[in-house]
Design a protein around this motif. Sequence first.
Motif, PDB file in Angstrom:
ATOM      1  N   GLN A   1       0.833  -1.210   0.000  1.00 38.03           N
ATOM      2  CA  GLN A   1       0.000   0.000   0.000  1.00 38.03           C
ATOM      3  C   GLN A   1       0.865   1.256   0.000  1.00 38.03           C
ATOM      4  OE1 GLN A   1      -3.777   0.111   2.290  1.00 38.03           O
ATOM      5  NE2 GLN A   1      -3.066  -1.822   3.194  1.00 38.03           N
ATOM      6  N   ILE A   2       1.980   1.207   0.696  1.00 39.24           N
ATOM      7  CA  ILE A   2       2.893   2.352   0.726  1.00 39.24           C
ATOM      8  C   ILE A   2       3.503   2.577  -0.655  1.00 39.24           C
ATOM      9  CG2 ILE A   2       4.919   3.351   1.830  1.00 39.24           C
ATOM     10  CD1 ILE A   2       2.498   2.898   3.696  1.00 39.24           C
ATOM     11  N   LYS A   3       3.907   1.507  -1.303  1.00 38.05           N
ATOM     12  CA  LYS A   3       4.488   1.612  -2.645  1.00 38.05           C
ATOM     13  C   LYS A   3       3.464   2.177  -3.634  1.00 38.05           C
ATOM     14  CE  LYS A   3       7.888  -2.148  -2.210  1.00 38.05           C
ATOM     15  NZ  LYS A   3       8.267  -3.518  -2.672  1.00 38.05           N
ATOM     16  N   LYS A   4       2.245   1.689  -3.551  1.00 43.65           N
ATOM     17  CA  LYS A   4       1.185   2.158  -4.454  1.00 43.65           C
ATOM     18  C   LYS A   4       0.938   3.644  -4.256  1.00 43.65           C
ATOM     19  CE  LYS A   4      -3.615   1.249  -5.780  1.00 43.65           C
ATOM     20  NZ  LYS A   4      -4.832   0.429  -5.515  1.00 43.65           N
ATOM     21  N   GLU A   5       0.967   4.066  -3.022  1.00 42.85           N
ATOM     22  CA  GLU A   5       0.770   5.474  -2.696  1.00 42.85           C
ATOM     23  C   GLU A   5       1.870   6.331  -3.314  1.00 42.85           C
ATOM     24  OE1 GLU A   5      -0.836   6.854   1.464  1.00 42.85           O
ATOM     25  OE2 GLU A   5       1.350   6.707   1.552  1.00 42.85           O
ATOM     26  N   LYS A   6       3.099   5.860  -3.213  1.00 39.72           N
ATOM     27  CA  LYS A   6       4.233   6.615  -3.743  1.00 39.72           C
ATOM     28  C   LYS A   6       4.244   6.629  -5.259  1.00 39.72           C
ATOM     29  CE  LYS A   6       7.149   6.021   0.333  1.00 39.72           C
ATOM     30  NZ  LYS A   6       8.380   5.444   0.906  1.00 39.72           N
ATOM     31  N   GLU A   7       3.641   5.625  -5.870  1.00 41.53           N
ATOM     32  CA  GLU A   7       3.564   5.545  -7.331  1.00 41.53           C
ATOM     33  C   GLU A   7       2.395   6.347  -7.901  1.00 41.53           C
ATOM     34  OE1 GLU A   7       3.280   1.377  -7.924  1.00 41.53           O
ATOM     35  OE2 GLU A   7       5.414   0.970  -7.539  1.00 41.53           O
ATOM     36  N   SER A   8       1.572   6.941  -7.021  1.00 44.37           N
ATOM     37  CA  SER A   8       0.379   7.651  -7.490  1.00 44.37           C
ATOM     38  C   SER A   8       0.712   8.941  -8.225  1.00 44.37           C
ATOM     39  CB  SER A   8      -0.520   7.973  -6.285  1.00 44.37           C
ATOM     40  OG  SER A   8       0.103   8.942  -5.440  1.00 44.37           O
ATOM     41  N   GLY A   9       1.908   9.485  -7.952  1.00 45.87           N
ATOM     42  CA  GLY A   9       2.281  10.741  -8.593  1.00 45.87           C
ATOM     43  C   GLY A   9       1.869  11.959  -7.793  1.00 45.87           C
ATOM     44  N   LEU A  10       1.086  11.766  -6.723  1.00 46.43           N
ATOM     45  CA  LEU A  10       0.663  12.891  -5.891  1.00 46.43           C
ATOM     46  C   LEU A  10       1.782  13.283  -4.920  1.00 46.43           C
ATOM     47  CD1 LEU A  10      -2.955  11.734  -4.963  1.00 46.43           C
ATOM     48  CD2 LEU A  10      -2.339  13.574  -6.544  1.00 46.43           C
ATOM     49  N   GLU A  11       1.871  14.566  -4.638  1.00 46.11           N
ATOM     50  CA  GLU A  11       2.843  15.025  -3.637  1.00 46.11           C
ATOM     51  C   GLU A  11       2.234  14.819  -2.261  1.00 46.11           C
ATOM     52  OE1 GLU A  11       5.200  19.085  -2.263  1.00 46.11           O
ATOM     53  OE2 GLU A  11       4.119  19.032  -4.163  1.00 46.11           O
ATOM     54  N   MET A  12       2.750  13.832  -1.540  1.00 49.31           N
ATOM     55  CA  MET A  12       2.162  13.434  -0.264  1.00 49.31           C
ATOM     56  C   MET A  12       2.774  14.171   0.930  1.00 49.31           C
ATOM     57  SD  MET A  12      -0.216  11.064  -0.460  1.00 49.31           S
ATOM     58  CE  MET A  12      -0.929   9.963  -1.705  1.00 49.31           C
ATOM     59  N   VAL A  13       1.929  14.491   1.888  1.00 50.40           N
ATOM     60  CA  VAL A  13       2.379  15.008   3.171  1.00 50.40           C
ATOM     61  C   VAL A  13       2.746  13.816   4.027  1.00 50.40           C
ATOM     62  CG1 VAL A  13       1.746  16.266   5.251  1.00 50.40           C
ATOM     63  CG2 VAL A  13       0.881  17.012   3.017  1.00 50.40           C
TER      64      VAL A  13
END
Length: 370
Positions: free
Chosen positions: A358-370
């Motif tokens: 889930q963490i990898k998928k989040e990082k691959e989303s392209g969104l700038e995450m806080v």
Amino acid sequence: MAPQNIPETMLAAQIVEFHKPYKLNTIPVPSSLAPHDLLIRTAVASLCHTDFMALEGIMNSPLPTTGSHEGSGTVAAVGSAVKDFAPGDRIMCNLLYSLCGQCVDCKGPENYSQYCTQHGGHLGITRDGNFAEYVRVDARTAVKLPDNLSFETAAPLACAGCTAYRGILQAKAELKPGEWIGIVGSGGGLGHLAVQFAKALGVKTVGIEARDVGIELTKKAGVDAVVDARIGNEKVVEEVKKITGSEGVGATVVLSDAKGAAALSCAITRMHGTVIQIAQPTEFSIPFQELVFRDIRVKGSLICSVQEARDMLELVGKHKISANTNAFTGLKELPKLFELAESGKMKGKGIIIVDLEQIKKEKESGLEMV
């Protein structure tokens, strides 16, 4: 994640005996959901001081109980009455399960609802929590994550964030224009979040800390001024008065359970000011002079309500607030996290990445995450 992909068993770190470490067990994934339930595939679980209290039997947890009431993850399945969530939604798991909706607190101001005494339990304390690959939560208390908020940031906010945020709201409500907030214990897991919340809400902050790592984290959080508590109470009060213009802070939030923290908090607060007690020492004492001669008002504060939690996450996303986290990957690493927490060297919050995918998928989303 589609419901048909949910496995029958999962790993979970459980309290099986008080005064003993959490034990990693293979247990069934919750298979039956009440109408308002969500089944969450846990992404991140966070460690809280309460997890230590539960291990000692202080919270009267039933045995066995899966630990952690701070978590984030993805909805895997929903109960029959759930309308606001669907599989695939990213959420923060509120620690409260099933508010009754009928008591005085539930019917009173919305920000009293978290004091409901007829609720269905607390995750990680009286109900199974987030130290597991799946967790069952109540959709009526769960909160969706803003698109730019990561699982790793969100998990510690489920309790530490909610608690610190409400404490700042309570203190801010007592301030006169231009007054300061004092935060005693400003460099801890809750304290450094409280500093950031106060700054985001436009309030000037004085942090009080007694540890080098705490002072460092207080400064990193953006505090306006910090005072080392190790110089002694009288000098701390003098320094705070110099910083704030002789009167002291308008309100103080107490996040330290150190002996004397409550008394010091009163002493740095201006006459007729308010102290918000959040830390939970077994006992605390305040000189009567503070209450009687200086008219200091002391109020307790718990976690925030569901709507306040939504507001908090919006504020976090907007102002890029985040917990300073110490991350370990996999539930098997939990002993290492506890060791770090007990060493006194941890800066901020400790988290377990339960599901790296889930963490990898989040990082691959392209969104700038806080």
